[in-house]
Design an enzyme around this catalytic site. Structure first.
Site, PDB file in Angstrom:
ATOM      1  N   ASP A 144       9.661  -5.309   1.924  1.00 17.72           N
ATOM      2  CA  ASP A 144      10.507  -4.118   1.867  1.00 17.72           C
ATOM      3  C   ASP A 144      10.948  -3.754   3.285  1.00 17.72           C
ATOM      4  O   ASP A 144      10.297  -4.109   4.262  1.00 17.72           O
ATOM      5  CB  ASP A 144       9.786  -2.946   1.198  1.00 17.72           C
ATOM      6  CG  ASP A 144       8.290  -2.907   1.504  1.00 17.72           C
ATOM      7  OD1 ASP A 144       7.865  -3.511   2.504  1.00 17.72           O
ATOM      8  OD2 ASP A 144       7.556  -2.265   0.748  1.00 17.72           O
TER       9      ASP A 144
ATOM     10  N   GLU B 113      10.979   2.942  -1.016  1.00 17.94           N
ATOM     11  CA  GLU B 113      10.397   4.275  -1.002  1.00 17.94           C
ATOM     12  C   GLU B 113      11.129   5.288  -1.880  1.00 17.94           C
ATOM     13  O   GLU B 113      10.517   6.240  -2.357  1.00 17.94           O
ATOM     14  CB  GLU B 113      10.369   4.827   0.437  1.00 17.94           C
ATOM     15  CG  GLU B 113       9.480   4.044   1.401  1.00 17.94           C
ATOM     16  CD  GLU B 113       8.003   4.278   1.169  1.00 17.94           C
ATOM     17  OE1 GLU B 113       7.658   5.101   0.309  1.00 17.94           O
ATOM     18  OE2 GLU B 113       7.194   3.627   1.856  1.00 17.94           O
TER      19      GLU B 113
END
Length: 375
Positions: free
Chosen positions: A69, A128
Site C-alpha cells: 500500500d 486507509e
C-alpha cells in the site's frame, strides 16, 4: 542496487491521502522504470495513482502477486526526525513508506533474472480511506494479471526486527461502518406527550446493541460493536426530533460480520418500531473484509520462514485492526504477515518510527521466498 534507507526516507517525506498520492506515484514510477530498464520481460501499467509491475515468466504456469500500500494518514508528525514529513498535516504513521521500500527492494532483487512463473508487484493506493484494492479489482485494473496467489506484509511496532508473525486463519478483522438516524418529532420539554423523542430511542438502542456480542456471538469467536459518536438535540428544553449515531462492527470472519450486521439491523428496526420513529440505517463494509489467510499457503510460508536463519517465526492470534487486503484475499488465495519494526509507539501514532534495519532484513528474507514461488 537500490538504497533502501534513502528510498524509505524520501518516501517518508511525501505522505499523501488515498487517491491523492501524486508525488508518491511519480517517485515510485521513476524508481520502478530505473530498476527495470532494459528488462524486456517487465511490463508496467497504472490505475489512477496505483502501479502494477508484471514480470513475465519464461515458462509460466501461475501468477504470484506481491502487494504493497502507498498512502499516508492525516496526522501531524511528532517524530522529530531529520527526514520528517514535508506535508505538515500528513504522515506515514502506518508504515506504508516501509512497505513501499521493501516492495522496491524485492523488485530490484527479482528483476535481475527472468522468472519461470509470472510475478506481479501491486503498488496499491487508498488502503486507509477508500479500499483501493476493492476499487482496482472492481474496475478491472488487473486484467489478465490477477494473481493465482497473493502475498503482503504489514509492519508491527511491538515485534522485534527479525520477527515475522502470521497464522493459518484470520490475521485482521473485517470492518463495517454503521450510520443510523432515528427521526421522530421534536417538541417542548414541558409537553413530552406531543413529541416523539429520538434521543431516548437512540439511548435505548445504544444499551440494547451491547447485547449483540454478549448474547449473539459465540464466546470463543470474536466480534466488536462500538458506537463512538451520537448527536441529538439542540438545547436543554427542546425534545430531540432526530438522533444520529456512527459506529463500527469488527469480526474475524465474513460470516460473523454478516451475522453481527443483521443483529444490529434487527435491534435498530425494533427500537424504531417500538418508538414509532423513522429509521435510516447504513451498513457499509466497503472493501475491508477480514484478512483470511489461506491455510495451506500459510502453512507453506510459515514452514519456509521458520527454517530461515535469523527469522523468529511467530504463530500469532488475530488482531481487530482492519486492512483492505482482505478484499483481495477474498478473491485470490494468499497470505499476509506481520513484520517486526521494534518501536514503542503504535500504528497511527504521531511518533511512530520503525527501525530501518527491518528493511534489509525483509528484502533478504522475502526475496528468496518469492523466488521459490516463481521458479
Amino acid at each position: 542496487m537500490i538504497d533502501l534507507k534513502a528510498t524509505r526516507r524520501a518516501l517518508h517525506q511525501i505522505p499523501e491521502i488515498g487517491l491523492q498520492e501524486f508525488k508518491t506515484h511519480d517517485f515510485l514510477l521513476k524508481t520502478i522504470k530505473d530498476l527495470t530498464a532494459s528488462k524486456d520481460f517487465v511490463h508496467i501499467k497504472t490505475w489512477q495513482t496505483g502501479i502494477l509491475v508484471f514480470l513475465e515468466g519464461y515458462q509460466p504456469g501461475k501468477i504470484i502477486g506481491w502487494r504493497t500500500d502507498i498512502d499516508g494518514l492525516p496526522i501531524v508528525e511528532e517524530t522529530g526526525l531529520e527526514f520528517k514529513s514535508l506535508h505538515t498535516d500528513r504522515m506515514h504513521a502506518c508504515g506504508h513508506d516501509m512497505h513501499m521500500t521493501i516492495a522496491l527492494g524485492l523488485l530490484d532483487d527479482l528483476v535481475q533474472a527472468q522468472p519461470k512463473h509470472h510475478l506481479l508487484f501491486l503498488f496499491q493506493p487508498a488502503e486507509e480511506n477508500a479500499a483501493g484494492g476493492m476499487l482496482m479489482y472492481r474496475d478491472g485494473a488487473f486484467g489478465d494479471w490477477l494473481p493465482d496467489e497473493f502475498y503482503g506484509l504489514h509492519v508491527r511496532p511491538d515485534l522485534k526486527v527479525g520477527d515475522i508473525a502470521t497464522n493459518r486463519s484470520t490475521l485482521f478483522a473485517g470492518t463495517c461502518e454503521v450510520k443510523i438516524t432515528f427521526t421522530g418529532q421534536s417538541g417542548h420539554a414541558a409537553f413530552p406527550h406531543t413529541a416523539n423523542d429520538a434521543l431516548v430511542a437512540a439511548s435505548y438502542f445504544i444499551t440494547q446493541v451491547q447485547s449483540v456480542v454478549s448474547r449473539s456471538v459465540n464466546p470463543i469467536e470474536g466480534a466488536v460493536v462500538t458506537f463512538g459518536s451520537m448527536h441529538a438535540g439542540t438545547t436543554n428544553n427542546v425534545i430531540a426530533g432526530t438522533a444520529s449515531l456512527h459506529g463500527t462492527i469488527r469480526a474475524l470472519t465474513q460470516e460473523m460480520s454478516l451475522h453481527v450486521q443483521k443483529r444490529v439491523r434487527d435491534i435498530a428496526e425494533g427500537i424504531a418500531s417500538s418508538f414509532g420513529l423513522k429509521l435510516d440505517l447504513e451498513l457499509n463494509p466497503s472493501g475491508y473484509l477480514p484478512v483470511e489467510n489461506d491455510p495451506e499457503l500459510a502453512d507453506r510460508l510459515m514452514a519456509y520462514f521458520s527454517a530461515q536463519e535469523g527469522v523468529n517465526l511467530i504463530d500469532c492470534a488475530p488482531a481487530m485492526t482492519g486492512e483492505d487486503f482482505g478484499y483481495l484475499l477474498n478473491k485470490v488465495p494468499g497470505v499476509m504477515f506481520w513484520l517486526g519494526v521494534d518501536t514503542p509507539y503504535p500504528l497511527h501514532h504521531p511518533k511512530m518510527s520503525p527501525k530501518e534495519e527491518a528493511l534489509s532484513f525483509a528484502v533478504q528474507t522475502i526475496a528468496p521466498f518469492l523466488r521459490s514461488k516463481t521458479n
